[in-house]
Design an enzyme around this catalytic site. Structure first.
Site, PDB file in Angstrom:
ATOM      1  N   ARG A 261       0.850  -1.187   0.000  1.00  0.00           N
ATOM      2  CA  ARG A 261       0.000   0.000   0.000  1.00  0.00           C
ATOM      3  C   ARG A 261       0.889   1.241   0.000  1.00  0.00           C
ATOM      4  O   ARG A 261       1.976   1.253   0.589  1.00  0.00           O
ATOM      5  CB  ARG A 261      -0.918   0.025   1.235  1.00  0.00           C
ATOM      6  CG  ARG A 261      -2.080  -0.974   1.170  1.00  0.00           C
ATOM      7  CD  ARG A 261      -3.075  -0.605   0.097  1.00  0.00           C
ATOM      8  NE  ARG A 261      -4.232  -1.490   0.059  1.00  0.00           N
ATOM      9  CZ  ARG A 261      -4.334  -2.582  -0.686  1.00  0.00           C
ATOM     10  NH1 ARG A 261      -3.304  -2.934  -1.457  1.00  0.00           N
ATOM     11  NH2 ARG A 261      -5.427  -3.310  -0.677  1.00  0.00           N
ATOM     12  N   GLU A 290      -4.451   7.130  -7.356  1.00  0.00           N
ATOM     13  CA  GLU A 290      -4.748   6.111  -8.354  1.00  0.00           C
ATOM     14  C   GLU A 290      -6.033   6.471  -9.093  1.00  0.00           C
ATOM     15  O   GLU A 290      -7.033   6.784  -8.454  1.00  0.00           O
ATOM     16  CB  GLU A 290      -4.874   4.736  -7.701  1.00  0.00           C
ATOM     17  CG  GLU A 290      -3.569   4.232  -7.095  1.00  0.00           C
ATOM     18  CD  GLU A 290      -3.616   2.785  -6.638  1.00  0.00           C
ATOM     19  OE1 GLU A 290      -4.548   2.059  -7.061  1.00  0.00           O
ATOM     20  OE2 GLU A 290      -2.733   2.366  -5.877  1.00  0.00           O
ATOM     21  N   HIS A 309      -1.863  -1.468 -10.100  1.00  0.00           N
ATOM     22  CA  HIS A 309      -2.468  -2.102  -8.920  1.00  0.00           C
ATOM     23  C   HIS A 309      -3.068  -3.470  -9.270  1.00  0.00           C
ATOM     24  O   HIS A 309      -4.251  -3.731  -9.020  1.00  0.00           O
ATOM     25  CB  HIS A 309      -3.540  -1.190  -8.317  1.00  0.00           C
ATOM     26  CG  HIS A 309      -3.763  -1.458  -6.851  1.00  0.00           C
ATOM     27  ND1 HIS A 309      -4.065  -0.471  -5.941  1.00  0.00           N
ATOM     28  CD2 HIS A 309      -3.740  -2.608  -6.134  1.00  0.00           C
ATOM     29  CE1 HIS A 309      -4.227  -0.999  -4.736  1.00  0.00           C
ATOM     30  NE2 HIS A 309      -4.037  -2.295  -4.836  1.00  0.00           N
TER      31      HIS A 309
END
Length: 349
Positions: A261, A290, A309
């Site tokens: 993360r 993102e 991701h």
């Protein structure tokens, strides 16, 4: 009993759940190919006793409208990412989850990222497909022997063998920041590549250490590792864990990998170090923003491999997830406590 499914469900388990429940309704990803909004999810939950969910926002607002909901089956390890745990617990709704469902998936990806950033896999592919390293002349027309076939262009920049002399993994040291289910899977693969593995994890008990992992303080991991790979969740104790101070300890020829993360890593410091070539490179799958905007500094860097991701993205974790969720759903329907309960306080007397 009625079940709502809002995320992708593999065919073999559709049949399992359709036999288990009187009615199964498919919405969201299975019907629309996208997540449901709060209002759409609240409407879809009307009259539903159970829900299989992964990303849709199961907020307090939604839960308060789901009057018949009795159990939440979360197709992920960290159910808190999209579910209001406190609200569900207050309402007495147990949440089952599937911790470690994609440990090997992320571990495979991590090793791939290490090789991609250090050996020019991603950059080489990019340069060929964007016709930067292609050439109209063959190798022997650019000075090489005809029998010595090699990627030699008309300029030194197109001599690939000289451009991509990165390190092999064998004999190098992998430093893990976090050595839980995913970190341990990464260590197993790293050992197969003949790497030494060191790790920082204050929660790893000595009796659970495998693969010759050497535990040490974070500062020592950052100083000694040729590859630093982060595998911790975001908690009050891990937020900002890999700080500017920690990053500054890395060797100039080291690489940093983050498939965990963004909140655990100081991205501003990392970007500054990459721009100044203070470390060899980085491979990143998660970001403070993102998706990344077009003008983000990371996008322009040649010493960085970026992916959107997807480290945990694979079909296999769904099969494992539904196998576990089916067992817990059956236990719940039989009046028993599910094996995995994310909010165990709902079962306190």
């Amino acid at each position: 009993m009625k079940l709502l499914v809002t995320t992708y469900m593999v065919d073999e388990y559709k049949e399992v759940f359709e036999k288990m429940f009187d009615e199964v309704h498919y919405k969201g990803m299975m019907e629309l190919g996208r997540l449901l909004t709060e209002d759409e999810l609240a409407e879809a939950l009307q009259g539903m006793d159970a829900v299989v969910i992964e990303f849709d926002p199961l907020s307090r607002k939604v839960l308060e409208q789901a009057k018949d909901l009795k159990i939440i089956l979360s197709v992920r390890g960290g159910a808190h990412a999209n579910i209001d745990i406190e609200a569900a617990t207050e309402m007495g709704i147990p949440i089952t989850n599937v911790p470690g469902r994609n440990g090997d998936t992320v571990a495979d990806f991590t090793i791939g990222m290490m090789i991609a950033v250090s050996r020019g896999l991603a950059q080489g592919n990019h340069l060929i497909k964007n016709k930067v390293m292609t050439d109209e002349k063959q190798h022997f027309e650019n000075g090489f022997c005809k029998n010595d076939i090699n990627w030699v262009g008309s300029t030194p920049e197109k001599f690939a063998y000289l451009q991509y002399k990165g390190p092999t993994l064998a004999g190098k040291t992998l430093g893990l920041v976090g050595c839980g289910a995913i970190g341990m899977e990464v260590a197993k693969r790293a050992v197969a590549f003949d790497m030494e593995v060191i790790a920082f994890d204050p929660y790893l008990k000595p009796e659970n250490i495998k693969y010759g992992i050497k535990l040490m303080e974070l500062e020592d991991v950052m100083r000694q590792a040729d590859f630093v790979s982060i595998h911790v969740p975001v908690t009050p104790s891990t937020r900002g864990l890999v700080s500017a101070e920690m990053l500054s300890l890395m060797k100039p020829n080291a690489y940093l990998i983050n498939n965990a993360r963004a909140a655990v890593l100081d991205y501003d410091k990392l970007i500054d170090m990459l721009q100044k070539n203070e470390i060899a490179g980085a491979a990143l799958d998660v970001y403070p923003i993102e998706p990344l905007p077009d003008n983000h500094p990371l996008v322009a860097m040649d010493n960085v491999v970026l992916t959107p991701h997807i480290a945990g993205c694979s079909l296999d974790p769904y099969v494992r997830s539904y196998k576990k969720l089916a067992v817990d759903a059956q236990r719940f329907l039989a009046g028993e406590r599910p094996e995995k309960v994310y909010n165990p306080d709902v079962y306190k007397d």
